[in-house]
Design an enzyme around this catalytic site. Structure first.
Site, PDB file in Angstrom:
ATOM      1  CB  SER A  80      39.494  42.302  38.881  1.00 42.21           C
ATOM      2  OG  SER A  80      39.573  41.199  39.799  1.00 42.21           O
ATOM      3  CG  ASP A  81      44.808  40.994  42.604  1.00 37.80           C
ATOM      4  OD1 ASP A  81      45.294  42.269  42.949  1.00 37.80           O
ATOM      5  OD2 ASP A  81      45.060  39.934  43.168  1.00 37.80           O
TER       6      ASP A  81
END
Length: 299
Positions: A44-45
């Site tokens: 998610s990053d």
């Protein structure tokens, strides 16, 4: 402990990545995301700063994915959870749809497109403007997605009352509905109507073989940037895509320097990374007998 990030590498040499450089990076990230998906974890990053070159001088484009501070089990993600930096954020996050490991694949598409174009695919501005550029370059999310999205009405409005069809809101309608002024900033690719058009315009023609490779790249990009997370390409599927496997280049292996370089750069992907910290691979190739022989990588 690591060499430098992909962002620093690109800034230091002041030019975009070639497809032959992007390919091994893509393959290694797909291997990482396949492993994460197998245990139900979303990174998610994904961004350039979180992709590190290990030792570029001895092992060109061997990378590691770092910074799991925002990682989360997919089973624990709730609809509406804000994940990912805006330029790399999958549309389902902003629309309020279910979130899965597929958001990492969207980010991967944004990253490799940016590496090739040397320009951010989607602008670092408001969510409204990003959605506007997505609709222009990729298309409007399907009505079935907008019907299910918890926040679809922030960016879209039904054509008529009780109509099943949606359209994108004007800046005035967006402000009226949210109270937020739409931040319209510069976007290098906004003038293009599609990914195909942008990549064609941003590259110099180098012949049939390179054109075929570019088309394979665009095909993979489209699968990574599928607006529907349920049909977006998975890491396992992407690892078999022709851009990664180079199946479309094999017939030109003996007659094209471009293809020779492509296979040379991918040598890093054949290395066992579990114990490869000190193994130089800039002269690495497997010969027909299964052994290894020296190969010089051109740059």
């Amino acid at each position: 402990m690591l060499d430098q990030s992909l962002w620093d590498f690109m800034m230091n040499r002041e030019k975009a990545y070639t497809l032959n450089e992007i390919r091994p990076i893509t393959q290694q990230l797909l291997v990482a995301f396949k492993a994460l998906k197998s245990i139900g974890v979303i990174h998610s990053d994904l961004k350039h700063d979180n992709i590190m070159l290990v030792n570029h001088q001895n092992q060109p484009f061997r990378i590691k994915l770092i910074d799991f501070g925002q990682a989360i089990p997919s089973s624990e993600v709730e609809i509406g959870t804000k994940k990912q930096l805006l330029p790399y954020r999958a549309p389902e996050v902003n629309l309020g749809l279910p979130i899965s490991e597929a958001i990492d694949m969207w980010s991967l598409g944004c990253i490799i497109a940016e590496m090739y174009l040397a320009a951010t695919l989607f602008p670092e501005s408001s969510k409204y403007f990003i959605m506007k550029v997505i609709c222009r370059m990729i298309g409007q999310p399907g009505d079935h997605l907008l019907n299910a999205g918890k926040f679809s009405s922030k960016y879209f409005i039904r054509e008529r009352k009780n109509s099943p069809e949606w359209r994108f809101k004007t800046p005035e309608e967006y402000k009226e509905g949210t109270g937020v002024e739409s931040d319209i900033s510069e976007c290098a690719l906004e003038q293009y109507s599609s990914l195909d058009e942008a990549i064609k315009d941003y590259t110099e023609e180098k012949g049939r073989v390179e054109l075929n490779d570019r088309m394979a790249f665009v095909q993979l990009l489209k699968r990574l940037l599928d607006l529907d997370a349920n049909s977006r390409i998975t890491p396992e599927q992407a690892l078999t895509h022709s851009f990664v496997t180079m199946g479309h280049l094999e017939e030109d292996l003996d007659c094209s320097p471009y293809v020779t370089d492509a296979f040379r750069w991918m040598a890093i992907c054949r290395l066992d990374h579990s114990d490869a910290s000190d193994v130089p691979v800039n002269n690495y190739e497997t010969d027909s007998s299964g052994g290894e022989k020296d190969m010089e990588i051109s740059s």
